[in-house]
Design an enzyme around this catalytic site. Structure first.
Site, PDB file in Angstrom:
ATOM      1  N   ASN A 104       0.869  -1.173   0.000  1.00 22.73           N
ATOM      2  CA  ASN A 104       0.000   0.000   0.000  1.00 22.73           C
ATOM      3  C   ASN A 104       0.910   1.228   0.000  1.00 22.73           C
ATOM      4  O   ASN A 104       1.459   1.583   1.038  1.00 22.73           O
ATOM      5  CB  ASN A 104      -0.883  -0.044   1.258  1.00 22.73           C
ATOM      6  CG  ASN A 104      -1.702   1.219   1.439  1.00 22.73           C
ATOM      7  OD1 ASN A 104      -1.774   2.056   0.546  1.00 22.73           O
ATOM      8  ND2 ASN A 104      -2.327   1.364   2.602  1.00 22.73           N
TER       9      ASN A 104
ATOM     10  N   LYS B 159       0.188   4.224  -0.302  1.00 18.52           N
ATOM     11  CA  LYS B 159      -0.451   5.414   0.277  1.00 18.52           C
ATOM     12  C   LYS B 159      -0.198   6.630  -0.626  1.00 18.52           C
ATOM     13  O   LYS B 159      -0.137   6.479  -1.839  1.00 18.52           O
ATOM     14  CB  LYS B 159       0.036   5.634   1.714  1.00 18.52           C
ATOM     15  CG  LYS B 159      -0.141   4.367   2.563  1.00 18.52           C
ATOM     16  CD  LYS B 159       0.037   4.590   4.026  1.00 18.52           C
ATOM     17  CE  LYS B 159      -0.158   3.265   4.760  1.00 18.52           C
ATOM     18  NZ  LYS B 159      -0.097   3.397   6.186  1.00 18.52           N
TER      19      LYS B 159
ATOM     20  N   HIS C 136      -9.556   1.253   4.902  1.00 16.98           N
ATOM     21  CA  HIS C 136      -8.274   1.484   5.577  1.00 16.98           C
ATOM     22  C   HIS C 136      -8.477   2.468   6.742  1.00 16.98           C
ATOM     23  O   HIS C 136      -9.278   3.400   6.638  1.00 16.98           O
ATOM     24  CB  HIS C 136      -7.246   2.039   4.596  1.00 16.98           C
ATOM     25  CG  HIS C 136      -5.865   2.036   5.170  1.00 16.98           C
ATOM     26  ND1 HIS C 136      -5.430   3.018   6.012  1.00 16.98           N
ATOM     27  CD2 HIS C 136      -4.864   1.144   5.067  1.00 16.98           C
ATOM     28  CE1 HIS C 136      -4.195   2.733   6.407  1.00 16.98           C
ATOM     29  NE2 HIS C 136      -3.831   1.596   5.838  1.00 16.98           N
TER      30      HIS C 136
ATOM     31  N   GLU D 221      -6.805   4.889   7.777  1.00 17.24           N
ATOM     32  CA  GLU D 221      -6.586   6.304   7.469  1.00 17.24           C
ATOM     33  C   GLU D 221      -7.834   6.913   6.832  1.00 17.24           C
ATOM     34  O   GLU D 221      -8.152   8.083   7.049  1.00 17.24           O
ATOM     35  CB  GLU D 221      -5.343   6.451   6.568  1.00 17.24           C
ATOM     36  CG  GLU D 221      -4.078   6.250   7.389  1.00 17.24           C
ATOM     37  CD  GLU D 221      -2.917   5.647   6.640  1.00 17.24           C
ATOM     38  OE1 GLU D 221      -2.899   5.667   5.397  1.00 17.24           O
ATOM     39  OE2 GLU D 221      -2.001   5.130   7.318  1.00 17.24           O
TER      40      GLU D 221
ATOM     41  N   GLU E  53      -5.547  -4.749  10.647  1.00 11.35           N
ATOM     42  CA  GLU E  53      -4.547  -3.703  10.818  1.00 11.35           C
ATOM     43  C   GLU E  53      -4.825  -2.924  12.100  1.00 11.35           C
ATOM     44  O   GLU E  53      -5.599  -1.952  12.088  1.00 11.35           O
ATOM     45  CB  GLU E  53      -4.578  -2.736   9.628  1.00 11.35           C
ATOM     46  CG  GLU E  53      -4.245  -3.394   8.308  1.00 11.35           C
ATOM     47  CD  GLU E  53      -3.622  -2.403   7.326  1.00 11.35           C
ATOM     48  OE1 GLU E  53      -2.558  -2.716   6.802  1.00 11.35           O
ATOM     49  OE2 GLU E  53      -4.193  -1.322   7.124  1.00 11.35           O
TER      50      GLU E  53
ATOM     51  N   GLY F 203       2.331   2.428  10.738  1.00 13.14           N
ATOM     52  CA  GLY F 203       3.293   3.509  10.548  1.00 13.14           C
ATOM     53  C   GLY F 203       3.968   3.965  11.822  1.00 13.14           C
ATOM     54  O   GLY F 203       4.605   5.013  11.855  1.00 13.14           O
TER      55      GLY F 203
ATOM     56  N   SER G 124       3.252  -1.921  10.361  1.00 15.84           N
ATOM     57  CA  SER G 124       4.709  -1.965  10.549  1.00 15.84           C
ATOM     58  C   SER G 124       5.324  -3.330  10.238  1.00 15.84           C
ATOM     59  O   SER G 124       6.223  -3.787  10.945  1.00 15.84           O
ATOM     60  CB  SER G 124       5.075  -1.511  11.970  1.00 15.84           C
ATOM     61  OG  SER G 124       4.632  -0.180  12.183  1.00 15.84           O
TER      62      SER G 124
HETATM   63  P1  PGA Z   1       2.721   0.427   7.626  1.00  9.40           P
HETATM   64  O1  PGA Z   1       1.274   0.598   6.970  1.00  9.40           O
HETATM   65  O2  PGA Z   1       3.283  -0.881   7.093  1.00  9.40           O
HETATM   66  O3  PGA Z   1       3.512   1.611   7.161  1.00  9.40           O
HETATM   67  O4  PGA Z   1       2.535   0.381   9.111  1.00  9.40           O
HETATM   68  C1  PGA Z   1       0.408  -0.487   6.788  1.00  9.40           C
HETATM   69  C2  PGA Z   1      -0.899  -0.033   6.214  1.00  9.40           C
HETATM   70  O5  PGA Z   1      -1.377   1.031   6.623  1.00  9.40           O
HETATM   71  O6  PGA Z   1      -1.499  -0.695   5.338  1.00  9.40           O
END
Ligand code: PGA
Length: 257
Positions: free
Chosen positions: A9, A11, A96, A98, A168, A174, A214
């Protein structure tokens, strides 16, 4: 046996040049469909076509990070399922955290997007996960239940066959904080039981449940070895081939306990 799935992803990252460079390097490293692992990358909308061209013929497929649920028409700034299919998308990430938190997407809106995608034959990676406060309050399972219930409203047995679930935990995205293997496995098992109750044992056994939050080369193997962890949704570590490739390799070699 569920095929493993590793999806990147991206982003809101890359520009056209870096997107194509990243995609080309990945396509070179994964030139053909891997025997046991599906690999996808989900770049920002403006780069879907260019990335799609760069990975054509390789073992990497294209996904999008969002979609709008209406038919093409007067929805300024939005992108329809038909458009994603037209540029070669094989997946769309929905729900997601976010988008749930920053863009205030509700389960109801997410379910419309899920249904529109499935109705048009675009498989979905549906994200669910609890915040740190919810985990501390012992609400992890009820939060997951609510998100599954709401986001999959109206999705029948046939439809769920085109859905991959991504667990998640919001506190792990992140942040460099990863769920422990026990925390991940426990949530995945819970989600699988939910699928069994809502659908049937066959659906529960067949549905892939990815872990996201992460994921890195260093922790991928132990997470992917958990019996109910079928792959990874990778954010930060999907932006460099040298970080992403080891996660794909870990999925290829992970042995289930
Ligand atoms: P990250 O993001 O691996 O940077 O923690 C995962 C995601 O949001 O899909």
């Amino acid at each position: 046996m569920r095929r493993k799935f590793v999806a990147g992803n991206w982003k809101m990252n890359t520009l056209s040049r870096s997107a194509v460079e990243l995609a080309s390097a990945l396509a070179k490293a994964v030139p053909a469909r891997l025997p046991a692992v599906d690999v996808a990358v989900c770049p920002p909308f403006p780069y879907l076509s260019a990335v799609g061209a760069a990975i054509t013929g390789s073992g990497v497929v294209l996904g999008a990070q969002n979609v709008w649920h209406e038919k093409p028409g007067a929805f300024t700034g939005e992108v329809a399922v038909e458009m994603l299919l037209d540029v070669g998308c094989r997946w769309v990430i929905l729900g997601h955290s976010e988008r749930r938190q920053v863009l205030k997407e509700t389960d109801e809106l997410i379910s419309r997007k899920v249904l529109a995608s499935l109705a048009n034959g675009l498989p979905v990676i549906l994200c669910v996960g609890e915040t740190l406060d919810q985990r501390k309050a012992g609400q992890t399972e009820s939060v997951l239940d609510g998100q599954m219930q709401g986001s999959l409203a109206g999705v029948d047995v046939q439809g769920i066959g085109q859905v991959v679930v991504a667990y998640e935990p919001v506190w792990a995205i992140g942040t460099g904080m990863t769920a422990s293997t026990e925390q991940a496995e426990s949530a995945h098992l819970h989600l699988r039981r939910w699928l069994e109750i809502r659908y049937n044992p066959g659906v529960a056994a067949a549905t892939r449940i990815l872990y996201g939050g992460s994921v890195k080369a260093q922790n991928a193997q132990s997470l992917l070895e958990q019996p109910d962890v079928d792959g990874a949704l990778v954010g930060g570590a999907s932006l460099k081939v040298d970080d992403f490739l080891p996660i794909i390799r870990a999925a290829e070699t992970a042995r289930k306990s």
